[in-house]
Design a protein around this motif. Structure first.
Motif, PDB file in Angstrom:
ATOM      1  N   ILE A  26      11.522  -7.971 -24.894  1.00  0.00           N
ATOM      2  CA  ILE A  26      12.562  -8.905 -24.458  1.00  0.00           C
ATOM      3  C   ILE A  26      13.665  -8.993 -25.500  1.00  0.00           C
ATOM      4  O   ILE A  26      14.851  -9.075 -25.158  1.00  0.00           O
ATOM      5  N   GLY A  27      13.276  -8.951 -26.775  1.00  0.00           N
ATOM      6  CA  GLY A  27      14.285  -8.947 -27.832  1.00  0.00           C
ATOM      7  C   GLY A  27      15.208  -7.744 -27.720  1.00  0.00           C
ATOM      8  O   GLY A  27      16.426  -7.852 -27.895  1.00  0.00           O
ATOM      9  N   ALA A  28      14.641  -6.582 -27.410  1.00  0.00           N
ATOM     10  CA  ALA A  28      15.455  -5.370 -27.249  1.00  0.00           C
ATOM     11  C   ALA A  28      16.396  -5.504 -26.062  1.00  0.00           C
ATOM     12  O   ALA A  28      17.583  -5.156 -26.149  1.00  0.00           O
ATOM     13  N   PHE A  29      15.898  -6.017 -24.940  1.00  0.00           N
ATOM     14  CA  PHE A  29      16.759  -6.195 -23.765  1.00  0.00           C
ATOM     15  C   PHE A  29      17.857  -7.223 -24.031  1.00  0.00           C
ATOM     16  O   PHE A  29      18.971  -7.096 -23.516  1.00  0.00           O
ATOM     17  N   PHE A  30      17.549  -8.239 -24.816  1.00  0.00           N
ATOM     18  CA  PHE A  30      18.569  -9.229 -25.158  1.00  0.00           C
ATOM     19  C   PHE A  30      19.718  -8.564 -25.918  1.00  0.00           C
ATOM     20  O   PHE A  30      20.896  -8.860 -25.680  1.00  0.00           O
ATOM     21  N   LEU A  31      19.384  -7.656 -26.817  1.00  0.00           N
ATOM     22  CA  LEU A  31      20.415  -6.968 -27.600  1.00  0.00           C
ATOM     23  C   LEU A  31      21.263  -6.031 -26.748  1.00  0.00           C
ATOM     24  O   LEU A  31      22.430  -5.784 -27.056  1.00  0.00           O
ATOM     25  N   LEU A  32      20.687  -5.512 -25.658  1.00  0.00           N
ATOM     26  CA  LEU A  32      21.363  -4.461 -24.884  1.00  0.00           C
ATOM     27  C   LEU A  32      21.774  -4.888 -23.483  1.00  0.00           C
ATOM     28  O   LEU A  32      22.251  -4.061 -22.709  1.00  0.00           O
ATOM     29  N   SER A  33      21.620  -6.148 -23.137  1.00  0.00           N
ATOM     30  CA  SER A  33      21.784  -6.557 -21.743  1.00  0.00           C
ATOM     31  C   SER A  33      23.208  -6.448 -21.220  1.00  0.00           C
ATOM     32  O   SER A  33      23.417  -6.353 -20.015  1.00  0.00           O
ATOM     33  N   ASP A  34      24.193  -6.449 -22.094  1.00  0.00           N
ATOM     34  CA  ASP A  34      25.579  -6.300 -21.654  1.00  0.00           C
ATOM     35  C   ASP A  34      26.147  -5.011 -22.230  1.00  0.00           C
ATOM     36  O   ASP A  34      26.451  -4.944 -23.424  1.00  0.00           O
ATOM     37  N   PRO A  35      26.311  -3.950 -21.421  1.00  0.00           N
ATOM     38  CA  PRO A  35      26.782  -2.664 -21.937  1.00  0.00           C
ATOM     39  C   PRO A  35      28.132  -2.738 -22.652  1.00  0.00           C
ATOM     40  O   PRO A  35      28.407  -1.945 -23.552  1.00  0.00           O
ATOM     41  N   LYS A  36      28.988  -3.690 -22.279  1.00  0.00           N
ATOM     42  CA  LYS A  36      30.313  -3.781 -22.893  1.00  0.00           C
ATOM     43  C   LYS A  36      30.249  -4.296 -24.323  1.00  0.00           C
ATOM     44  O   LYS A  36      31.162  -4.045 -25.108  1.00  0.00           O
ATOM     45  N   ASN A  37      29.186  -5.037 -24.662  1.00  0.00           N
ATOM     46  CA  ASN A  37      29.088  -5.641 -25.992  1.00  0.00           C
ATOM     47  C   ASN A  37      28.042  -4.964 -26.869  1.00  0.00           C
ATOM     48  O   ASN A  37      27.612  -5.537 -27.866  1.00  0.00           O
TER      49      ASN A  37
END
Length: 495
Positions: free
Chosen positions: A149-160
């Motif tokens: 979940i931590g990894a998805f939090f870091l990558l959840s918005d492709p623009k940022n």
């Protein structure tokens, strides 16, 4: 959202204490996990982890000197814990961490929509904490949640997405993988999402560059683990146990569990590929958020179905995207509210088709309450988990009283709880008879027993497997001393 706040003095300084829904969820998870801390040694997988952890504490090398077929992190955590209580406590801490990260992910994905975040987080908390899906058991699937979940939090918005965030996410995915190999499918879900949104949300060139960084983060810890075992002359056993054996294990069980449905694993792979293909063709009809969740759920479900076995804790990997989809279904925007339905139907169909089991909640907590209120003795409470518990504890107490911690014992049967509880280890790699049957040979075991004769041998009454030459070895070197609730106890003649 703040439900309550008050200004108080702490060490002479004014502090504001705030109560939020997230804090209440964490408190709820802690309360629900209190009974976990009082469970006896009854669950085989936990006992295996703790036995291998004890092996590490006594200087044995994983995979070479003492064996199981999962990646190393769960055994290292068991070694650090040292006992079932602290292993369960580590699970409590991990669960609270995953709830906080999940709340932040949901809040970020849905732009602060409290209704979606609250619904999804409540579902997530309950499904990962209650016994329904074995949330009370310290299995790898639960420890995988926080890093994933931590990894998805870091990558959840492709623009940022940045280079640093991508690399850190790769490291977190690697932690998940090193708990259990199916964790790699969460990594593949984000890879697929980036590919699907290339040219619309993010350039294809940028996708390729970030995929390289993500893969680097994933492979560095794995590479370090391989080097660690290689330097100790055990790279072969490590790669074989955590890699090749796992693949054979999955394929063998997969064909048995899916008899009559194509070729089992191949059938699931074709269906999985078909879903990904259809989703790619129809991706323009999905919002980016639902597309992301759909890919995550699809990959997580395939990971849960790798072996085709209906163990409920396998479904833990599906809980995060499932919970988020329920939140969208309940409070999402009208144009995307019903988009999760096809994915939820696929999940429901898979659960029903493979006949996944589940555990009841009320008996678990009512049993603990009866124990706390003095309506059940400790022995009655322990035995409610498994009728073998009195024997397990009696054998462990006997072995502790008659042997030193460095002495070796051997149990012919499946009772890793005795090893874990007594903190005694076998003279061979394997801690259960099914490990010996699946991964070892009779000749190998007898050679190990002869080379380092255990002080005591215990034969469990339920064991039906035959170990060639074992009875002759036993008669020549051991004396039968007693029977403990059906278990035969044999003592080395010269001890």
């Amino acid at each position: 959202m703040i439900l309550w706040q008050r200004e108080v003095k702490i060490f002479g300084e004014k502090q504001i204490i705030k109560i939020t829904p997230l804090i209440l969820l964490v408190v709820l998870a802690i309360v629900l996990r209190i009974p976990n801390l009082f469970e006896p040694y009854w669950y085989g997988d936990e006992a295996i982890y703790l036995t291998l952890g004890e092996g590490i504490r006594q200087g044995l090398l994983l995979y070479r000197d003492i064996f199981d077929h999962k990646p190393p992190l769960i055994y290292l955590l068991a070694a650090l814990s040292g006992s079932l209580f602290w292993f369960k406590f580590a699970l409590l801490v991990s669960t609270c961490t995953s709830i906080v990260l999940f709340w932040r992910l949901a809040n970020k994905l849905f732009d602060g929509n409290l209704n979606i975040t609250l619904v999804a987080s409540i579902v997530f908390t309950l499904l990962t904490t209650l016994p329904t899906l074995e949330g009370n058991i310290a299995n790898s699937e639960l420890f995988m949640l926080a890093p994933t979940i931590g990894a998805f939090f870091l990558l959840s918005d492709p623009k940022n997405v940045t280079v640093t965030r991508t690399f850190l996410a790769g490291l977190l995915f690697s932690v998940s993988f090193l708990y259990k190999i199916p964790g790699v499918f969460d990594f593949l879900a984000i890879v697929a999402f980036w590919v699907y949104v290339a040219k619309t949300r993010i350039s294809f060139k940028r996708v390729l560059s970030y995929l390289g960084i993500l893969a680097l983060g994933l492979f560095i810890p794995i590479f370090i683990s391989v080097v660690f075992f290689w330097l100790r002359g055990a790279a072969g056993p490590y790669l074989q146990a955590a890699g090749i054996i796992n693949i054979n294990y999955i394929s063998r069980w997969g064909s048995q569990a899916s008899e009559g449905v194509g070729t089992g694993f191949l059938f699931r792979t074709i269906v999985f590929g078909g879903i990904l293909g259809v989703l790619y063709l129809l991706k323009k009809y999905f919002s980016f958020k639902v597309l992301f969740l759909g890919l995550w759920l699809t990959f997580a479900l395939f990971a849960a179905l790798l072996s085709g076995r209906p163990y409920p804790h396998y479904l833990i990997q599906v809980v995060p995207p499932f919970s988020l989809m329920l939140g969208v279904l309940a409070f999402g925007k009208l144009k995307e509210r019903f988009l999760p339905i096809p994915f939820l139907l696929i999940l429901a169909g898979a659960v029903l088709f493979y006949n996944f089991s589940h555990y009841q909640v009320y008996p678990y907590y009512s049993n603990f309450l009866a124990f706390v209120l003095g309506q059940k003795t400790k022995e009655q409470y322990f035995q409610s988990f498994d009728r073998r518990i009195p024997r397990i504890y009696a054998l462990s107490e006997m072995l502790i009283s008659r042997t030193a911690q460095a002495d070796r014992i051997f149990i012919w049967g499946t009772a890793p709880e005795v090893y874990a509880l007594s903190r005694r280890l076998p003279p061979v790699q394997y801690v259960t008879s099914f490990h010996i049957g699946d991964f070892g040979t009779g000749e190998e075991i007898l050679k190990g027993l002869s080379h380092n004769k255990p002080k005591y041998i215990v034969i469990m009454p339920e064991e039906t497997r035959i170990l060639p030459g074992f009875q002759a070895f036993l008669a020549e070197n051991y004396l039968y001393v007693e029977n403990i609730d059906g278990a035969q106890v044999w003592k080395l003649r010269w001890f």
